[in-house]
Design a protein around this motif. Structure first.
Motif, PDB file in Angstrom:
ATOM      1  N   ARG A   1      -7.424  -5.401  -4.111  1.00 41.51           N
ATOM      2  CA  ARG A   1      -7.509  -3.937  -4.254  1.00 41.51           C
ATOM      3  C   ARG A   1      -8.750  -3.571  -5.052  1.00 41.51           C
ATOM      4  NH1 ARG A   1      -2.659  -0.204  -3.708  1.00 41.51           N
ATOM      5  NH2 ARG A   1      -4.096   1.202  -4.775  1.00 41.51           N
TER       6      ARG A   1
ATOM      7  N   GLU B   1       1.257   3.751  -3.316  1.00 38.32           N
ATOM      8  CA  GLU B   1       0.759   5.111  -3.110  1.00 38.32           C
ATOM      9  C   GLU B   1       1.874   6.124  -3.378  1.00 38.32           C
ATOM     10  OE1 GLU B   1      -2.228   7.851  -2.346  1.00 38.32           O
ATOM     11  OE2 GLU B   1      -2.352   5.662  -2.512  1.00 38.32           O
ATOM     12  N   TYR B   2       3.072   5.800  -2.954  1.00 36.34           N
ATOM     13  CA  TYR B   2       4.214   6.680  -3.192  1.00 36.34           C
ATOM     14  C   TYR B   2       4.492   6.811  -4.693  1.00 36.34           C
ATOM     15  CZ  TYR B   2       8.912   8.652  -2.804  1.00 36.34           C
ATOM     16  OH  TYR B   2      10.025   9.468  -2.925  1.00 36.34           O
TER      17      TYR B   2
ATOM     18  N   ASP C   1       0.836  -1.208   0.000  1.00 38.90           N
ATOM     19  CA  ASP C   1       0.000   0.000   0.000  1.00 38.90           C
ATOM     20  C   ASP C   1       0.869   1.256   0.000  1.00 38.90           C
ATOM     21  OD1 ASP C   1      -2.466  -1.259  -0.002  1.00 38.90           O
ATOM     22  OD2 ASP C   1      -2.630  -1.300   2.180  1.00 38.90           O
ATOM     23  N   TYR C   2       1.815   1.292   0.913  1.00 40.66           N
ATOM     24  CA  TYR C   2       2.667   2.479   1.059  1.00 40.66           C
ATOM     25  C   TYR C   2       3.503   2.700  -0.202  1.00 40.66           C
ATOM     26  CZ  TYR C   2       5.670   5.905   3.346  1.00 40.66           C
ATOM     27  OH  TYR C   2       6.342   7.061   3.670  1.00 40.66           O
TER      28      TYR C   2
ATOM     29  N   ASN D   1       1.909   9.037  -6.285  1.00 36.52           N
ATOM     30  CA  ASN D   1       2.032  10.429  -5.867  1.00 36.52           C
ATOM     31  C   ASN D   1       3.263  11.132  -6.439  1.00 36.52           C
ATOM     32  OD1 ASN D   1      -0.320  10.332  -4.355  1.00 36.52           O
ATOM     33  ND2 ASN D   1       0.737   9.813  -2.444  1.00 36.52           N
TER      34      ASN D   1
END
Length: 259
Positions: A142, A113-114, A109-110, A117
Motif C-alpha cells: 500500500r 476503505e469502509y 481494500d474494501y 469512511n
C-alpha cells in the motif's frame, strides 16, 4: 462479486463466524482463535480506562453472502489517536485480522476503505503483524502505509503430546520432573492441573488458596512473616491480576502501521 459489511459492538454477535473464517488458514495463530479473542473482549469490558476511552467494533466483511474477514478494532474516542487491532496492549505474541485462506487484496481494500469512511480517526496502526502473512504483504504494497520498524521474533515449536515435550527437555530438566513426581508420590499427594479462561470462573476455594500462596511468596521475598489474609491483598485483587491480560494502558504516538 458483491461485498457487504456489518459492524457489531459486542463479541458474542460475531463469535459464530469465527471458526468458519479461519478454518484451514495456516497463518492464523493461537492469538487469532475465538478463545483468545473472547478473553481479550472480556478484558476490554472490565477495564474502566478502556471502557471510557475506546470503542470496540467488529467489522465483518461478506463476499456474496459468505463471511471472509473479521476486523476486531479498538477505536479511540480521541480522533487524533490511531485505530488498532484489539489486543495490542495485551500479552498476544502476534496480531492480525481474522480472515479466510482465500482472502484477496481487494477484500482488504474494501474493508479498510469502509473503516476510514465511517470513522473520524485519521490513521490505522497495525503492530505485531507477522511478516510471513498475506495481510503483512498487503500492507507493504500500500502506497499510503508507512513501515516504522520491525522486530525479530522467536517462534516456539509446540509439541503435539506430553511425550514429545518431555523428550525435548534436557537431561537435568527431566530429572527435576522425576524428582518432583517422586516427592509427590512419597508425600501421598495427588497432582492435577485446572485451566481457566479467566478469573471469573475460578472457584472461591481455589481463589482463596491462590491468595494465600501469593501472600506467602510475598512474605518470603520480603523476609517477613506471612501477611494476614485480613490486612493485605484481598481475593478480588488477586482474581483481577489473574484474569486481566491487558497491560497498564498508555497510548504511543500515532503511526500508520508497524509489523
Amino acid at each position: 462479486m458483491k461485498y457487504k459489511i456489518k459492524v457489531f459492538g459486542i463479541f458474542s454477535s460475531v463469535k459464530h463466524y469465527w471458526d468458519r473464517i479461519i478454518k484451514d488458514n495456516a497463518e492464523m495463530t493461537v492469538y487469532q482463535t475465538v478463545e483468545w479473542n473472547q478473553h481479550i473482549a472480556f478484558s476490554y469490558n472490565t477495564n474502566n480506562y478502556l471502557l471510557k476511552n475506546i470503542k470496540s467494533k467488529y467489522y465483518v466483511l461478506f463476499e456474496d453472502g459468505e463471511a471472509k474477514i473479521i476486523a476486531p478494532l479498538a477505536i479511540p474516542n480521541n480522533d487524533s489517536e490511531y485505530i488498532s487491532i484489539k489486543g495490542q496492549y495485551s500479552k498476544a505474541g502476534a496480531l492480525n485480522l481474522i480472515y479466510s485462506s482465500d482472502v484477496k487484496k481487494e477484500d482488504f481494500d474494501y474493508l479498510l476503505e469502509y473503516v476510514f469512511n465511517t470513522t473520524s480517526n485519521d490513521e490505522l496502526g497495525f503492530y505485531e503483524i507477522p511478516s510471513y502473512t498475506f495481510f503483512h504483504k498487503y500492507l507493504e504494497e500500500r502506497s499510503d502505509a508507512k513501515f516504522l520498524f520491525g522486530e525479530t521474533c522467536v517462534r516456539c515449536h509446540v509439541p503435539q503430546s506430553y511425550d514429545e515435550y518431555y523428550n525435548l527437555l534436557s537431561k537435568s530438566s527431566r530429572q527435576t520432573i522425576r524428582t518432583a513426581h517422586n516427592r509427590v508420590k512419597t508425600d501421598n499427594k495427588n497432582l492435577s492441573f485446572d485451566f481457566y479462561l479467566n478469573g471469573k470462573n475460578i472457584p472461591l476455594k481455589t481463589a482463596v488458596q491462590i491468595k494465600d500462596l501469593v501472600l506467602k511468596r510475598e512474605a518470603e521475598i520480603n523476609g517477613n512473616e506471612q501477611a494476614s489474609s485480613d490486612n493485605s491483598t484481598n481475593i478480588k485483587s488477586i482474581i483481577d491480576i489473574i484474569r486481566d491480560p491487558i497491560y497498564r494502558f498508555s497510548m504511543h504516538e500515532k503511526n500508520s502501521f508497524c509489523a
